[in-house]
Design an enzyme around this catalytic site. Sequence first.
Site, PDB file in Angstrom:
ATOM      1  N   ARG A 198       0.868  -1.192   0.000  1.00 27.26           N
ATOM      2  CA  ARG A 198       0.000   0.000   0.000  1.00 27.26           C
ATOM      3  C   ARG A 198       0.895   1.230   0.000  1.00 27.26           C
ATOM      4  NH1 ARG A 198      -5.266   1.769   3.481  1.00 27.26           N
ATOM      5  NH2 ARG A 198      -6.112   0.227   2.048  1.00 27.26           N
ATOM      6  N   GLN A 224     -10.254  -3.712  -3.182  1.00 24.36           N
ATOM      7  CA  GLN A 224     -11.531  -3.141  -2.735  1.00 24.36           C
ATOM      8  C   GLN A 224     -12.636  -3.502  -3.732  1.00 24.36           C
ATOM      9  OE1 GLN A 224     -12.256  -1.161   0.166  1.00 24.36           O
ATOM     10  NE2 GLN A 224     -14.288  -1.755  -0.521  1.00 24.36           N
TER      11      GLN A 224
HETATM   12  N1   CP Z   1     -11.267   0.250   2.506  1.00 19.62           N
HETATM   13  C1   CP Z   1      -9.987   0.229   2.930  1.00 19.62           C
HETATM   14  O1   CP Z   1      -9.032   0.027   2.159  1.00 19.62           O
HETATM   15  O2   CP Z   1      -9.841   0.424   4.258  1.00 19.62           O
HETATM   16  P1   CP Z   1      -8.474   0.606   5.037  1.00 19.62           P
HETATM   17  O3   CP Z   1      -7.873   1.922   4.599  1.00 19.62           O
HETATM   18  O4   CP Z   1      -8.850   0.579   6.491  1.00 19.62           O
HETATM   19  O5   CP Z   1      -7.557  -0.534   4.669  1.00 19.62           O
HETATM   20  N1  NVA Z   2      -9.810   6.940  -1.550  1.00 20.56           N
HETATM   21  C1  NVA Z   2      -9.451   6.569  -0.190  1.00 20.56           C
HETATM   22  C2  NVA Z   2      -9.701   5.118   0.032  1.00 20.56           C
HETATM   23  C3  NVA Z   2      -9.417   4.636   1.420  1.00 20.56           C
HETATM   24  C4  NVA Z   2      -9.685   3.178   1.572  1.00 20.56           C
HETATM   25  C5  NVA Z   2      -8.005   6.931   0.076  1.00 20.56           C
HETATM   26  O1  NVA Z   2      -7.163   6.682  -0.794  1.00 20.56           O
HETATM   27  O2  NVA Z   2      -7.700   7.452   1.149  1.00 20.56           O
END
Ligand code: CP
Ligand code: NVA
Length: 329
Positions: free
Chosen positions: A110, A140
């Site tokens: 991430r 997601q």
């Molecule tokens: N929806 C999602 O990716 O949640 P987190 O940021 O908690 O991982």
């Molecule tokens: N668009 C949001 C998604 C979080 C799961 C972000 O990138 O912060």
Amino acid sequence: MKKNSTLKGKSILTVKQLTPEEIEYLIHIAEQLKNKKKRGLRGNLLKRKNIVMIFEKSSTRTRCAFTVAAADEGAHTDYLNLSDIHFVKKESLPDSARVLGRMFDGIAFRGYRHDTAEQLAYYSGIPVWNALTDMAHPTQTFADLLTIKEHFGLLKGLTVVYMGDGRNNVANSLTIGCVKMGMHFVNCTPPELLPDRDLLEEAEGFAAETGGSVRILHEPREAVQGANVIYTDVWVSMGEEVKFENRRKLLQPYQVTMDLMRLTGRTDTDQVIFLHCLPAFHDNLTDVTREIGAMEVTDEVFESSFSRVFDQAENRMHTIKAVMVATLT
Ligand code: CP
Ligand code: NVA
């Protein structure tokens, strides 16, 4: 479990890279793995696999989904944030990636730049799973599609209306996932937040093959008509915090309210649901949300019977398990 050899050994960095059959396959094995877990069974499909998770940004669902999914099927996980490792500071990305590739079986990443995920995959030589980048959030989308399929029994022909920041990672991946499944996708966003032109052209191309469609609209009351799914995400994604005040002004008309849910023309939860990838600004229960209040969705909608957001959150784990099983075994 039915095997699809086209995914074995591959990284999953976008939804775009997958064929409709591969997406269907991931959803199918996620259903099987979910069913297995609900029956109280654990397995060893990932036995002795070692997974490393490198997270440059915060996470609750995705991190926990990888950890629990791996543990359920016998794999071991290590979590590294940027203060734990030399990654791109003292050591170049290619060097770190080659080291990790010699030790681990898979990498969940991430981060900010999408090309970091691409380089990790290239240099490590092992499957890399995109756990969110600025550009895409494919895992997601798999959970979103599973949740919609569980509710309606099918995907093809349904209409998903996304409200809000039309150019963020969640919107990008959802657009492609929906049209690849033959669904009708409406991105309702202000002209200032349009998705990338290339992404739209690709989506139109996929829609032409599957019988789906993609439309950009700017007027929420028009956009929601006939929707089966109303979907929203935060107005300010991680890394964009300086845009907070601007987004709040720009996106206020796109807040998902009960009035908007009613304007779908559908009145019961068999016909229309509300989804959000979470975390969501809908209440006043934390120090931050108390100060800011509801943004992209009202508390009334979030807590209503239309809302399937916690099924969706749970499905992150079943679909991420499917991703690891499909690519590692
Ligand atoms: N929806 C999602 O990716 O949640 P987190 O940021 O908690 O991982
Ligand atoms: N668009 C949001 C998604 C979080 C799961 C972000 O990138 O912060």
